[in-house]
Design an enzyme around this catalytic site. Structure first.
Site, PDB file in Angstrom:
ATOM      1  N   THR A   1       0.911  -1.001  -0.051  1.00 23.07           N
ATOM      2  CA  THR A   1       0.054  -0.050  -0.132  1.00 23.07           C
ATOM      3  C   THR A   1       0.906   1.350   0.109  1.00 23.07           C
ATOM      4  O   THR A   1       0.257   2.280  -0.229  1.00 23.07           O
ATOM      5  CB  THR A   1      -0.872   0.024   1.263  1.00 23.07           C
ATOM      6  OG1 THR A   1      -0.181  -0.341   2.459  1.00 23.07           O
ATOM      7  CG2 THR A   1      -1.942  -0.939   1.055  1.00 23.07           C
ATOM      8  N   GLY A   2       2.116   1.253   0.156  1.00 26.35           N
ATOM      9  CA  GLY A   2       3.029   2.592   0.369  1.00 26.35           C
ATOM     10  C   GLY A   2       3.598   3.108  -0.803  1.00 26.35           C
ATOM     11  O   GLY A   2       3.298   2.556  -2.057  1.00 26.35           O
ATOM     12  N   SER A   3       4.409   3.758  -0.949  1.00 26.24           N
ATOM     13  CA  SER A   3       4.986   4.659  -1.934  1.00 26.24           C
ATOM     14  C   SER A   3       5.589   3.742  -3.164  1.00 26.24           C
ATOM     15  O   SER A   3       5.459   3.687  -4.242  1.00 26.24           O
ATOM     16  CB  SER A   3       5.674   5.628  -1.602  1.00 26.24           C
ATOM     17  OG  SER A   3       6.610   6.337  -2.634  1.00 26.24           O
ATOM     18  N   VAL A   4       6.466   2.946  -2.360  1.00 20.51           N
ATOM     19  CA  VAL A   4       7.163   1.976  -3.215  1.00 20.51           C
ATOM     20  C   VAL A   4       6.406   0.606  -3.642  1.00 20.51           C
ATOM     21  O   VAL A   4       6.321   0.129  -4.984  1.00 20.51           O
ATOM     22  CB  VAL A   4       8.571   1.155  -2.683  1.00 20.51           C
ATOM     23  CG1 VAL A   4       9.164   0.186  -3.215  1.00 20.51           C
ATOM     24  CG2 VAL A   4       9.353   2.370  -2.229  1.00 20.51           C
TER      25      VAL A   4
ATOM     26  N   ASP B   1       8.091  -0.714   5.560  1.00 24.43           N
ATOM     27  CA  ASP B   1       8.644   0.235   6.413  1.00 24.43           C
ATOM     28  C   ASP B   1       9.932  -0.298   7.295  1.00 24.43           C
ATOM     29  O   ASP B   1       9.683  -1.383   7.405  1.00 24.43           O
ATOM     30  CB  ASP B   1       7.591   0.689   7.301  1.00 24.43           C
ATOM     31  CG  ASP B   1       7.898   1.798   8.282  1.00 24.43           C
ATOM     32  OD1 ASP B   1       9.158   1.768   8.929  1.00 24.43           O
ATOM     33  OD2 ASP B   1       6.994   2.797   8.463  1.00 24.43           O
TER      34      ASP B   1
ATOM     35  N   CYS C   1      17.452   5.027  -2.660  1.00 24.37           N
ATOM     36  CA  CYS C   1      17.185   5.682  -3.856  1.00 24.37           C
ATOM     37  C   CYS C   1      18.102   6.644  -4.504  1.00 24.37           C
ATOM     38  O   CYS C   1      18.321   6.647  -5.754  1.00 24.37           O
ATOM     39  CB  CYS C   1      15.754   6.366  -3.963  1.00 24.37           C
ATOM     40  SG  CYS C   1      15.465   7.147  -2.455  1.00 24.37           S
TER      41      CYS C   1
ATOM     42  N   GLY D   1      10.097  10.098  -2.130  1.00 25.31           N
ATOM     43  CA  GLY D   1      11.016   9.348  -1.195  1.00 25.31           C
ATOM     44  C   GLY D   1      10.792   9.221   0.075  1.00 25.31           C
ATOM     45  O   GLY D   1      11.587   8.225   0.762  1.00 25.31           O
TER      46      GLY D   1
ATOM     47  N   HIS E   1      14.709  12.069  -8.226  1.00 23.20           N
ATOM     48  CA  HIS E   1      15.894  12.625  -7.270  1.00 23.20           C
ATOM     49  C   HIS E   1      16.921  13.197  -8.440  1.00 23.20           C
ATOM     50  O   HIS E   1      17.518  12.571  -8.994  1.00 23.20           O
ATOM     51  CB  HIS E   1      16.318  11.553  -6.388  1.00 23.20           C
ATOM     52  CG  HIS E   1      15.668  11.050  -5.329  1.00 23.20           C
ATOM     53  ND1 HIS E   1      14.387  11.666  -5.037  1.00 23.20           N
ATOM     54  CD2 HIS E   1      15.976  10.074  -4.377  1.00 23.20           C
ATOM     55  CE1 HIS E   1      13.945  10.915  -3.936  1.00 23.20           C
ATOM     56  NE2 HIS E   1      14.934  10.165  -3.503  1.00 23.20           N
TER      57      HIS E   1
HETATM   58  N1  LIG Z   1      10.138   5.831  -1.621  1.00 21.65           N
HETATM   59  C1  LIG Z   1      11.234   5.590  -2.041  1.00 21.65           C
HETATM   60  O1  LIG Z   1      11.632   6.413  -3.172  1.00 21.65           O
HETATM   61  C2  LIG Z   1      12.099   4.501  -1.598  1.00 21.65           C
HETATM   62  C3  LIG Z   1      11.918   3.875  -0.544  1.00 21.65           C
HETATM   63  N2  LIG Z   1      12.861   3.029   0.059  1.00 21.65           N
HETATM   64  C4  LIG Z   1      12.387   2.192   1.254  1.00 21.65           C
HETATM   65  O2  LIG Z   1      11.467   1.097   0.767  1.00 21.65           O
HETATM   66  C5  LIG Z   1      10.596   1.134   2.299  1.00 21.65           C
HETATM   67  C6  LIG Z   1       9.182   1.285   1.562  1.00 21.65           C
HETATM   68  O3  LIG Z   1       9.147   2.718   1.737  1.00 21.65           O
HETATM   69  P1  LIG Z   1       7.771   3.621   1.212  1.00 21.65           P
HETATM   70  O4  LIG Z   1       6.933   2.822   0.302  1.00 21.65           O
HETATM   71  O5  LIG Z   1       8.281   4.931   0.847  1.00 21.65           O
HETATM   72  O6  LIG Z   1       7.151   3.669   2.680  1.00 21.65           O
HETATM   73  P2  LIG Z   1       5.494   3.968   3.045  1.00 21.65           P
HETATM   74  O7  LIG Z   1       5.532   4.607   4.151  1.00 21.65           O
HETATM   75  O8  LIG Z   1       4.853   4.664   1.960  1.00 21.65           O
HETATM   76  O9  LIG Z   1       4.925   2.274   3.019  1.00 21.65           O
HETATM   77  C7  LIG Z   1       5.188   1.710   4.137  1.00 21.65           C
HETATM   78  C8  LIG Z   1       4.692   0.303   3.818  1.00 21.65           C
HETATM   79  O10 LIG Z   1       4.911  -0.527   4.918  1.00 21.65           O
HETATM   80  C9  LIG Z   1       3.635  -1.120   5.378  1.00 21.65           C
HETATM   81  N3  LIG Z   1       3.680  -1.508   6.932  1.00 21.65           N
HETATM   82  C10 LIG Z   1       3.680  -0.410   8.049  1.00 21.65           C
HETATM   83  N4  LIG Z   1       3.820  -0.802   9.181  1.00 21.65           N
HETATM   84  C11 LIG Z   1       3.877  -2.061   8.792  1.00 21.65           C
HETATM   85  C12 LIG Z   1       3.770  -3.494   9.919  1.00 21.65           C
HETATM   86  N5  LIG Z   1       4.024  -3.251  11.202  1.00 21.65           N
HETATM   87  N6  LIG Z   1       3.840  -4.620   9.299  1.00 21.65           N
HETATM   88  C13 LIG Z   1       3.475  -4.934   7.984  1.00 21.65           C
HETATM   89  N7  LIG Z   1       3.532  -3.791   7.058  1.00 21.65           N
HETATM   90  C14 LIG Z   1       3.717  -2.622   7.615  1.00 21.65           C
HETATM   91  C15 LIG Z   1       2.544  -0.146   5.215  1.00 21.65           C
HETATM   92  O11 LIG Z   1       1.048  -0.670   5.253  1.00 21.65           O
HETATM   93  P3  LIG Z   1      -0.022   0.200   5.673  1.00 21.65           P
HETATM   94  O12 LIG Z   1      -0.536   0.807   4.562  1.00 21.65           O
HETATM   95  O13 LIG Z   1      -1.082  -1.052   6.074  1.00 21.65           O
HETATM   96  O14 LIG Z   1       0.377   0.856   6.966  1.00 21.65           O
HETATM   97  C16 LIG Z   1       3.091   0.132   3.679  1.00 21.65           C
HETATM   98  O15 LIG Z   1       2.418  -0.583   2.879  1.00 21.65           O
HETATM   99  C17 LIG Z   1      11.319   1.765   3.200  1.00 21.65           C
HETATM  100  O16 LIG Z   1      11.980   0.797   3.827  1.00 21.65           O
HETATM  101  C18 LIG Z   1      11.884   2.816   2.614  1.00 21.65           C
HETATM  102  O17 LIG Z   1      13.094   3.342   3.213  1.00 21.65           O
HETATM  103  C19 LIG Z   1      13.586   2.748  -0.827  1.00 21.65           C
HETATM  104  C20 LIG Z   1      14.150   3.239  -1.837  1.00 21.65           C
HETATM  105  C21 LIG Z   1      13.168   4.379  -2.351  1.00 21.65           C
HETATM  106  N1  LIG Z   2      15.631   8.102   2.068  1.00 25.17           N
HETATM  107  C1  LIG Z   2      15.120   8.231   0.714  1.00 25.17           C
HETATM  108  C2  LIG Z   2      14.234   7.120   0.429  1.00 25.17           C
HETATM  109  C3  LIG Z   2      14.993   5.739   0.508  1.00 25.17           C
HETATM  110  O1  LIG Z   2      15.574   5.120  -0.284  1.00 25.17           O
HETATM  111  O2  LIG Z   2      15.263   5.315   1.908  1.00 25.17           O
HETATM  112  P1  LIG Z   2      16.211   4.154   2.214  1.00 25.17           P
HETATM  113  O3  LIG Z   2      17.339   4.183   1.966  1.00 25.17           O
HETATM  114  O4  LIG Z   2      15.840   3.863   3.928  1.00 25.17           O
HETATM  115  O5  LIG Z   2      15.465   2.745   1.771  1.00 25.17           O
HETATM  116  C4  LIG Z   2      14.369   9.555   0.533  1.00 25.17           C
HETATM  117  O6  LIG Z   2      13.961   9.966   1.343  1.00 25.17           O
HETATM  118  O7  LIG Z   2      14.340   9.885  -0.576  1.00 25.17           O
END
Ligand SMILES: NC(=O)C1=CN([C@@H]2O[C@H](COP(=O)(O)OP(=O)(O)OC[C@H]3O[C@@H](n4cnc5c(N)ncnc54)[C@H](OP(=O)(O)O)[C@@H]3O)[C@@H](O)[C@H]2O)C=CC1
Ligand SMILES: N[C@@H](CC(=O)OP(=O)(O)O)C(=O)O
Length: 361
Positions: free
Chosen positions: A13-16, A86, A155, A187, A252
């Site tokens: 459900t998150g950004s990635v 997360d 990223c 990000g 970025h």
């Molecule tokens: N955004 C980016 O550009 C980048 C991010 N990352 C990394 O990727 C990962 C995801 O980032 P991002 O998508 O931005 O984060 P988000 O905050 O957008 O999404 C987090 C996800 O984790 C889930 N989650 C949270 N708590 C729990 C739990 N207790 N058990 C199971 N699932 C859980 C959430 O589900 P729910 O909706 O149900 O809360 C959601 O699907 C992070 O580790 C981040 O550092 C890496 C590279 C780039």
């Molecule tokens: N920290 C990056 C996203 C990311 O890649 O995080 P991490 O290295 O924790 O996966 C941003 O804020 O744009």
């Protein structure tokens, strides 16, 4: 074409996670099979659980899939599990999946520094996957199921290492790198993400842990694999990073200066040509998501720009512009990469495609 491998997405459900859903929805080899998120989302159809923030609509193949909790037993039938969890929760969950015998490709930071975990930006160091290949072949010979974790990089690091690696392949070692980033708000994720009030009309000159990640992860990715299959950091390179959050949705931008170790410097034109000529393994293997060109070198004086250039080759390519001499170092240039595609979900998918092409999934 019918997809042959079942894919799970954690943190769907998150950004990635949302980017994984979009990129896997029409994938020729991987079928969206299981979606996991927190207990807040579990039990609901994906379309109800997610606060969808992409400009494309939710793919039909995902809408009705019921989100489950991130427990390995729920994903037992998956050939590969992509994690966009997360990082507060990724450590324990990904470990459980690995110990269950599942293949986890993670976007979280938790295992990037682990000595036995490859840290892979598939446009540049897919050769580090050979470590996994050897382990899988040994396990198969013993008729065992081998679970393992492969990490994507941070990223910003993903954007930086591609031109660095391409130039090192052509001209030899780079001794010094400075990088100043302008990072998109996607990000920071969606829970809770960056507040509109904080970023509107503003630049935030701090992203927790980001500079350290750029400075360290670059050395693992551009390092080598030792005889015992551990990863040797590139110790003869110094990287200095400064990171800023800017009011851009995706993409970025990074201002990079480099100094070569060799006294024989290439010309600006040589540098541009080496970047244009660079070809990565996912291209030669014919991976379906591989970019047509890894690095687009732009000659316009005011490019690359996030809104105009981030979606080149569906976000899988890197753009480089303003290549010029640097009066302190040797060269400076601007790099743009799509943080949730080649900086996250897209890298994970290219890693899985590489494993699949090599018969490892
Ligand atoms: N955004 C980016 O550009 C980048 C991010 N990352 C990394 O990727 C990962 C995801 O980032 P991002 O998508 O931005 O984060 P988000 O905050 O957008 O999404 C987090 C996800 O984790 C889930 N989650 C949270 N708590 C729990 C739990 N207790 N058990 C199971 N699932 C859980 C959430 O589900 P729910 O909706 O149900 O809360 C959601 O699907 C992070 O580790 C981040 O550092 C890496 C590279 C780039
Ligand atoms: N920290 C990056 C996203 C990311 O890649 O995080 P991490 O290295 O924790 O996966 C941003 O804020 O744009």
């Amino acid at each position: 074409m019918t997809a042959t491998k079942k894919a799970g997405v954690l943190g769907a459900t998150g950004s990635v996670g949302q980017k994984f859903i979009l990129l896997l929805a029409e994938h020729p080899d991987f079928e969206l099979y299981n979606l996991g998120a927190s207990v807040r989302s579990a039990g609901k159809p994906y379309a109800e659980a997610v606060k969808w923030r992409q400009t494309a609509t939710i793919p039909e193949s995902a809408r009705q899939l019921v989100v489950v909790e991130c427990k390995a037993s729920e994903f037992a039938d998956c050939d590969v599990v992509f994690s966009g969890l997360d990082s507060d929760f990724a450590g324990d969950i990904e470990k459980e999946f690995k110990e269950f015998g599942l293949v986890v490709i993670s976007n979280a930071k938790n295992y990037r520094r682990a000595p036995d975990v490859p840290l892979v930006v598939p446009l540049i160091n897919s050769s580090h996957l050979d470590v996994v290949a050897r382990r899988v072949k040994q396990a198969r010979a013993a008729s065992k199921k081998q679970g393992y974790i492969i990490c994507n990089s941070n990223c910003s690091t993903a954007g930086l290492v591609v031109p660095l690696g391409a130039l090192m392949a052509k001209f030899g070692d780079i001794s010094d790198v400075t990088v100043t980033t302008l990072q998109a708000i996607s990000g920071a994720g969606f829970s809770p993400g960056v507040l509109g009030f904080d970023i509107l009309d503003n630049v935030i000159p701090y992203i927790s842990g980001e500079e350290e990640k750029l400075e360290w992860e670059t050395k693992k990715i551009l390092g080598s694999v030792a005889e015992d299959d551990s990863f040797a950091l590139r110790s003869n390179m110094t990287v200095s990073a400064q990171c800023n959050r800017v009011a851009v949705s995706d993409g970025h931008l990074e201002c990079v200066s480099i100094k070569f170790a060799t006294p024989n410097k290439p010309s600006v034109e040589d540098v541009k040509q080496a970047l244009r000529d660079y070809v990565c393994e996912s291209q030669t293997l014919g991976c379906p998501s591989a970019p047509k060109q890894c690095i687009y070198v732009l000659d316009e004086v005011d490019r690359p720009q996030p809104r105009l250039d981030r979606n080149r080759d569906n976000g899988y390519a890197i753009s480089v512009g303003r290549v010029r001499e640097d009066p302190v170092f040797d060269f400076k240039f601007i790099v743009l990469s799509h943080n949730t595609v080649i900086g996250a979900a897209g890298s994970g998918i290219l890693i899985a495609e590489t494993l699949f092409k090599k018969g490892l999934l």
